[in-house]
Design an enzyme around this catalytic site. Sequence first.
Site, PDB file in Angstrom:
ATOM      1  N   ASP A   1      38.006  44.494  -9.633  1.00  0.00           N
ATOM      2  CA  ASP A   1      38.427  44.210 -11.007  1.00  0.00           C
ATOM      3  C   ASP A   1      39.069  45.467 -11.583  1.00  0.00           C
ATOM      4  O   ASP A   1      38.846  46.576 -11.067  1.00  0.00           O
ATOM      5  CB  ASP A   1      37.243  43.748 -11.876  1.00  0.00           C
ATOM      6  CG  ASP A   1      36.167  44.811 -12.045  1.00  0.00           C
ATOM      7  OD1 ASP A   1      35.890  45.541 -11.075  1.00  0.00           O
ATOM      8  OD2 ASP A   1      35.601  44.924 -13.158  1.00  0.00           O
ATOM      9  N   GLU A  49      32.806  45.556 -12.147  1.00  0.00           N
ATOM     10  CA  GLU A  49      32.385  46.953 -12.336  1.00  0.00           C
ATOM     11  C   GLU A  49      32.812  47.480 -13.691  1.00  0.00           C
ATOM     12  O   GLU A  49      32.074  48.202 -14.357  1.00  0.00           O
ATOM     13  CB  GLU A  49      32.986  47.841 -11.225  1.00  0.00           C
ATOM     14  CG  GLU A  49      32.384  49.247 -11.153  1.00  0.00           C
ATOM     15  CD  GLU A  49      32.991  50.259 -12.117  1.00  0.00           C
ATOM     16  OE1 GLU A  49      32.342  51.281 -12.417  1.00  0.00           O
ATOM     17  OE2 GLU A  49      34.124  50.030 -12.601  1.00  0.00           O
TER      18      GLU A  49
HETATM   19 ZN   LIG Z   1      36.419  52.270 -10.788  1.00  0.00          ZN
END
Ligand SMILES: [Zn+2]
Length: 493
Positions: free
Chosen positions: A122, A189
Amino acid sequence: MKKILAALGAILALLVIVVLVRTAQFTPDPIAAGVSAPTIQVDAETAARHLSEAVRFQTISPQPPQGRDREEFEAFINWLSEAYPLVHQNLVLQRISDQTLLYKWVGSDPVTKPILLTAHYDVVPVVPGTEGDWAHPPFAGDIVDGVIWGRGSLDDKSAVIAILEGATALLKEGYAPARTVYFAFGHDEEIGGREGAHGVAEYFMSHGIEAAWSLDEGSFVLEGFFPGIDTPFASINIAEKGYVTVQLTAHAAGGHSSVPPKETAVGILAEAILKLQNNQPPAKMDGPGAENFTTMARHMSFSKRILFANQWLFKGLLVKEMTKEPFTNAQLRTTTAPTMLSGSIKENVLPIEAIGVVNFRIHPRDSIASVVEHVEKTVNDPRVDVSVINNSTEPSEISSAAAEGYKALSRTVSKMFGETIVAPGMTVAGTDSKSYALVSENSYRFNPMTVTPKDLTGFHGTNESLSVENLQKASVFYAELIKATASNTPLGE
Ligand SMILES: [Zn+2]
């Protein structure tokens, strides 16, 4: 009197001699140069094309996460299976929390603990209105003059692609690991990894799996960051700071602002925040950050080495100097950052409450509880309520810089990057490693790519890019690392 003066003079002279001798002896350990040349072949052009294609999927983690385009993530996952057929034929792919990918490369040795290589696919959004500032559109994946452009080209699709290129290269030469190797690629994340990496950790726990070590994003091979040091500097981060946000709510009587009391809720709150800003948790020359600076200092000029070489004498002065700069300060202490404020809803109405938010990044020597205690003690005002916003993380354990994984990483850095200073360090921001560390004996945070100060402005910013050479090298790095640690005779402790 003369005798006393002479004695004092002698002591002073001795002190100066000790300081100078210690400084002279405070030199670098020999750098393990070029252990042996890398042998694994990765085609740079194919790797670059793959990263360019990967960048085009807008796998954005927005804040709040509700606006997330799940289909883009799905398309990226489908593309991976087409781009990396050998990996998908030979490794077992499992989805965790819907869109995090856990690949298992089953080893022949069921006893030796597995290793876990991780990254996230992501990316952060492009700030609306800055699209035009990009030299190349953020989601076009342009490759120009040996550079791949776009959001995620550095953070952190580059690592996803490099790990898969490395695995493909190994599979092409018929490589089969002895110990099991896992790859985990997180999908969230950038918004905390509370589903993806956390889900992987839960899966490991519920299946009784513990990795010998994990590797996630972290520091890089740094070039040109430290004046006077020409040798590249690889910081392999062995710890990660924790995170806690505290809300301060100041209460006072409301009313019309034409007849205010001596202090309004805003004034009371401001005072509390100032107290926190002026009385921060102490900074100390210990922990991975201090070790990192001390290793680096061995490469500095004589005059700059004096303080580091004589910490027995100059520790206080050193801490005072280092806490002047935000970058070094963050390595030595729990930091205090007031970030949000709110008060009355109208300019002429006295607030009945004023709210301030303060974000702390917790040094491994402190804890969530110790920070909250520090806040309560420091504010010490019955008119101010202290509460904790529910997204805290304890600082990580400090992993070993003497264990197998660290040694292998360090050796592979020498193999790939030649003469390089390698030192343990600490990640000051939060990464998915906070979850992976829960299921790994040791966890390390390092990207095998060379970056300069200019490259880092692209991190979450404008004009993110990575050179094709960097990507190719990183791909070989992961392959060499797997070969060095997952083969029949992994390195001893
Ligand atoms: Zn990163």
